[in-house]
Scaffold this motif. Structure first.
Motif, PDB file in Angstrom:
ATOM      1  N   ILE A 236      10.830  -3.521  19.390  1.00 47.18           N
ATOM      2  CA  ILE A 236      10.557  -3.090  18.005  1.00 47.18           C
ATOM      3  C   ILE A 236      11.799  -2.434  17.410  1.00 47.18           C
ATOM      4  CG2 ILE A 236       9.262  -1.438  16.602  1.00 47.18           C
ATOM      5  CD1 ILE A 236       6.849  -1.957  18.425  1.00 47.18           C
ATOM      6  N   LYS A 237      12.457  -1.598  18.208  1.00 44.39           N
ATOM      7  CA  LYS A 237      13.665  -0.920  17.739  1.00 44.39           C
ATOM      8  C   LYS A 237      14.771  -1.932  17.436  1.00 44.39           C
ATOM      9  CE  LYS A 237      16.706   2.935  18.937  1.00 44.39           C
ATOM     10  NZ  LYS A 237      17.030   3.955  19.970  1.00 44.39           N
ATOM     11  N   MET A 238      14.895  -2.945  18.304  1.00 38.50           N
ATOM     12  CA  MET A 238      15.904  -3.964  18.076  1.00 38.50           C
ATOM     13  C   MET A 238      15.600  -4.756  16.811  1.00 38.50           C
ATOM     14  SD  MET A 238      18.626  -5.575  18.712  1.00 38.50           S
ATOM     15  CE  MET A 238      19.137  -4.928  20.314  1.00 38.50           C
ATOM     16  N   THR A 239      14.333  -5.071  16.592  1.00 39.79           N
ATOM     17  CA  THR A 239      13.946  -5.795  15.381  1.00 39.79           C
ATOM     18  C   THR A 239      14.331  -5.001  14.142  1.00 39.79           C
ATOM     19  OG1 THR A 239      12.075  -6.808  16.550  1.00 39.79           O
ATOM     20  CG2 THR A 239      12.028  -6.877  14.146  1.00 39.79           C
ATOM     21  N   GLU A 240      14.120  -3.705  14.164  1.00 37.07           N
ATOM     22  CA  GLU A 240      14.485  -2.854  13.019  1.00 37.07           C
ATOM     23  C   GLU A 240      15.987  -2.894  12.774  1.00 37.07           C
ATOM     24  OE1 GLU A 240      12.962   0.910  14.183  1.00 37.07           O
ATOM     25  OE2 GLU A 240      10.893   0.470  13.538  1.00 37.07           O
ATOM     26  N   LYS A 241      16.747  -2.838  13.854  1.00 39.80           N
ATOM     27  CA  LYS A 241      18.208  -2.884  13.725  1.00 39.80           C
ATOM     28  C   LYS A 241      18.672  -4.222  13.141  1.00 39.80           C
ATOM     29  CE  LYS A 241      19.447   0.320  17.465  1.00 39.80           C
ATOM     30  NZ  LYS A 241      20.279   0.487  18.672  1.00 39.80           N
ATOM     31  N   LEU A 242      18.060  -5.292  13.632  1.00 41.73           N
ATOM     32  CA  LEU A 242      18.462  -6.609  13.158  1.00 41.73           C
ATOM     33  C   LEU A 242      18.036  -6.847  11.713  1.00 41.73           C
ATOM     34  CD1 LEU A 242      17.807  -8.781  16.339  1.00 41.73           C
ATOM     35  CD2 LEU A 242      20.005  -8.057  15.408  1.00 41.73           C
ATOM     36  N   LEU A 243      16.930  -6.244  11.307  1.00 43.66           N
ATOM     37  CA  LEU A 243      16.524  -6.327   9.904  1.00 43.66           C
ATOM     38  C   LEU A 243      17.560  -5.660   9.005  1.00 43.66           C
ATOM     39  CD1 LEU A 243      12.674  -5.693  10.145  1.00 43.66           C
ATOM     40  CD2 LEU A 243      13.772  -7.727   9.177  1.00 43.66           C
ATOM     41  N   GLU A 244      18.095  -4.537   9.464  1.00 41.95           N
ATOM     42  CA  GLU A 244      19.154  -3.848   8.703  1.00 41.95           C
ATOM     43  C   GLU A 244      20.416  -4.695   8.650  1.00 41.95           C
ATOM     44  OE1 GLU A 244      19.275  -0.993   6.931  1.00 41.95           O
ATOM     45  OE2 GLU A 244      17.087  -1.030   7.181  1.00 41.95           O
ATOM     46  N   TYR A 245      20.744  -5.312   9.769  1.00 43.24           N
ATOM     47  CA  TYR A 245      21.928  -6.179   9.822  1.00 43.24           C
ATOM     48  C   TYR A 245      21.756  -7.387   8.905  1.00 43.24           C
ATOM     49  CZ  TYR A 245      25.199  -9.646  11.697  1.00 43.24           C
ATOM     50  OH  TYR A 245      26.169 -10.608  11.821  1.00 43.24           O
ATOM     51  N   ALA A 246      20.560  -8.013   8.953  1.00 46.06           N
ATOM     52  CA  ALA A 246      20.289  -9.162   8.094  1.00 46.06           C
ATOM     53  C   ALA A 246      20.395  -8.778   6.622  1.00 46.06           C
ATOM     54  CB  ALA A 246      18.893  -9.725   8.392  1.00 46.06           C
ATOM     55  N   LYS A 247      19.952  -7.595   6.305  1.00 44.02           N
ATOM     56  CA  LYS A 247      20.064  -7.104   4.923  1.00 44.02           C
ATOM     57  C   LYS A 247      21.529  -6.972   4.519  1.00 44.02           C
ATOM     58  CE  LYS A 247      18.630  -3.213   2.012  1.00 44.02           C
ATOM     59  NZ  LYS A 247      17.921  -1.891   2.016  1.00 44.02           N
ATOM     60  N   GLU A 248      22.372  -6.502   5.443  1.00 47.91           N
ATOM     61  CA  GLU A 248      23.806  -6.322   5.166  1.00 47.91           C
ATOM     62  C   GLU A 248      24.485  -7.652   4.855  1.00 47.91           C
ATOM     63  OE1 GLU A 248      25.935  -3.827   4.922  1.00 47.91           O
ATOM     64  OE2 GLU A 248      24.527  -2.192   5.301  1.00 47.91           O
ATOM     65  N   ILE A 249      24.041  -8.731   5.487  1.00 49.18           N
ATOM     66  CA  ILE A 249      24.698 -10.026   5.288  1.00 49.18           C
ATOM     67  C   ILE A 249      23.850 -10.956   4.409  1.00 49.18           C
ATOM     68  CG2 ILE A 249      26.017  -9.881   7.440  1.00 49.18           C
ATOM     69  CD1 ILE A 249      23.998 -11.778   8.717  1.00 49.18           C
ATOM     70  N   ASN A 250      22.938 -10.365   3.636  1.00 52.48           N
ATOM     71  CA  ASN A 250      22.095 -11.125   2.702  1.00 52.48           C
ATOM     72  C   ASN A 250      21.387 -12.291   3.395  1.00 52.48           C
ATOM     73  OD1 ASN A 250      22.852  -9.497   0.541  1.00 52.48           O
ATOM     74  ND2 ASN A 250      24.587 -10.796   0.001  1.00 52.48           N
TER      75      ASN A 250
END
Length: 435
Positions: A236-250
């Motif tokens: 779950i924590k990794m998913t949250e991090k990757l969601l933030e990363y995906a947001k950064e790269i549109n």
């Protein structure tokens, strides 16, 4: 509609003014002028303005060649070639004012065949005798020394150079020195090439890019916290991090099974995030830490399907290099990586030439392509097993097997032996010929 191209103009001040006078008639460009005087200023000044431009236009080949060898410069670079018309003007000045024969002038930058063609067109029967043509970058003091030594010995009566600072130094030494400046036609021709390149880059930036990410949740656990609940919390924590990363790269994030995710975005955005597919994106932006043990592959393609297939291929190659590695597979089937590593290489895994070699040996096209890329990067055909192992990130015995296989099929031969340690076994140096 394409945005305006921020064009960095680099060269001597007078050359920049000539280029500006032409470019002002092309509204698709905005100009960022950067002048220099000394050779050692070139890289520093380019890096200082790198983020302010989309492309660089050099006033001639000499600063361009310095820039090509420099590190950290990622923008496309062009230079204005010294066309015949710009040389004609200079030679007419020398003929009219100085009355110096064509073969008593020393030249730099131009090739002998270019000067011979000029002589034919000007109906001059004399051959150019003193031409300093060079492939790579050349320092100003070498250019000055070349012209000055010929003049001092009485072999020439004047010098024609393409460098302002070289002309300045030669005049101070008493040498009649004349300079070739960029011509309007050559500038316009180069601007046309820049526009075509920008259109191609824009198309590539819009290509689909898929990043496939894999992480091992077990590496984040301790002996005391080893439970299915804890594994679930890590994911779950990794998913949250990757969601933030995906947001950064549109991009958009898609779950692809335990410990695996896929992000869909565009080539241009990932190219910027990885600094031209050379670096791993900033962990701060990814919201990831070194302990996350994330391995990933980036795939570029004309379609989502092609990009996703390429990202899977890139991930498989990244896993060969261990946790935390990142590789890229482009739409032309070349692969590059690991990103962020000093030993990064780019190779082809679909070469017809290497496919024929692979069929004759026990080596894959990928292995052969890696070897070919390593030799090209090192700028030589000779390599030993230890060096190959370091470059390929494999065991020395595996490297020896590759070289022995090539030798057995007539594609390599031992040309030397190196003794590194007095008690150690000499290392065989192989010369490779992948024909």
């Amino acid at each position: 509609m394409l945005n305006k191209i921020r064009l960095g103009l680099f060269g001597a001040e007078d050359s920049i003014e000539i280029m500006k006078s032409v470019i002002v008639n092309f509204p698709e460009f905005t100009i960022v002028p950067v002048s220099y005087w000394q050779d050692d200023e070139i890289i520093e000044k380019l890096l200082a303005h790198e983020e302010k431009v989309d492309m660089w236009l050099f006033s001639g080949p000499i600063p361009y060649k310095f820039a090509k060898r420099g590190s950290g410069i990622t923008k496309s670079m062009f230079y204005v070639p010294y066309s015949g018309s710009s040389l004609y003007k200079t030679l007419l000045q020398i003929s009219y004012h100085q009355q110096i024969p064509f073969n008593q002038i020393s030249y730099d930058t131009f090739r002998p065949d270019e000067l011979r063609q000029v002589a034919v067109e000007l109906e001059v029967s004399l051959e150019p005798l003193y031409v300093n043509c060079y492939e790579g970058e050349i320092h100003t003091d070498e250019v000055v020394r070349y012209h000055y030594e010929l003049w001092k010995k009485g072999q020439t009566k004047a010098a024609v150079t393409c460098l302002k600072n070289a002309q300045h130094e030669l005049l101070n030494l008493g040498v009649p020195a004349f300079r070739v400046l960029p011509s309007q036609s050559a500038i316009i021709s180069t601007l046309s090439l820049i526009r075509q390149t920008q259109e191609t880059i824009h198309f590539k930036d819009s290509q689909i890019a898929v990043q496939m990410i894999e992480f091992d949740s077990f590496l984040s656990l301790t002996k005391d916290s080893f439970s299915t609940d804890e594994i679930h919390r890590v994911e779950i924590k990794m998913t949250e991090k990757l969601l933030e990363y995906a947001k950064e790269i549109n991009g958009s994030l898609k779950y692809a099974g335990p410990g695996r995710y896929v992000i869909f975005t565009t080539r241009g955005i990932l190219q910027e995030a990885t600094k031209g597919f050379t670096q791993v994106p900033d962990p701060g932006k990814r919201e990831l830490t070194a302990n996350d043990a994330v391995t990933s592959g980036i795939g570029i393609g004309q379609t989502v399907y092609e990009a996703e297939i390429n990202s899977g291929t890139a991930l498989l190659h990244a896993k060969e290099h261990g946790n935390g590695s990142m590789m890229v597979v482009f739409d032309d089937k070349t692969i590059s990586g690991p990103l962020g590593q000093p030993e990064q290489i780019t190779y082809d895994f679909s070469s017809e030439h290497l496919q024929s070699i692979s069929e004759k040996t026990a080596l894959s096209v990928t292995t052969l392509s890696k070897l070919e890329s390593i030799l090209r990067k090192l700028g030589k055909k000779e390599i030993n097993a230890h060096e190959l192992a370091q470059q390929m990130k494999i065991m020395p015995r595996s490297a020896r097997r590759i070289l022995t296989e090539l030798e057995g099929n007539g594609l390599a031969q031992v040309v030397a032996e190196e003794t590194i340690h007095p008690r150690g076994r000499p290392r065989k140096v192989y010369q490779i010929e992948l024909k």
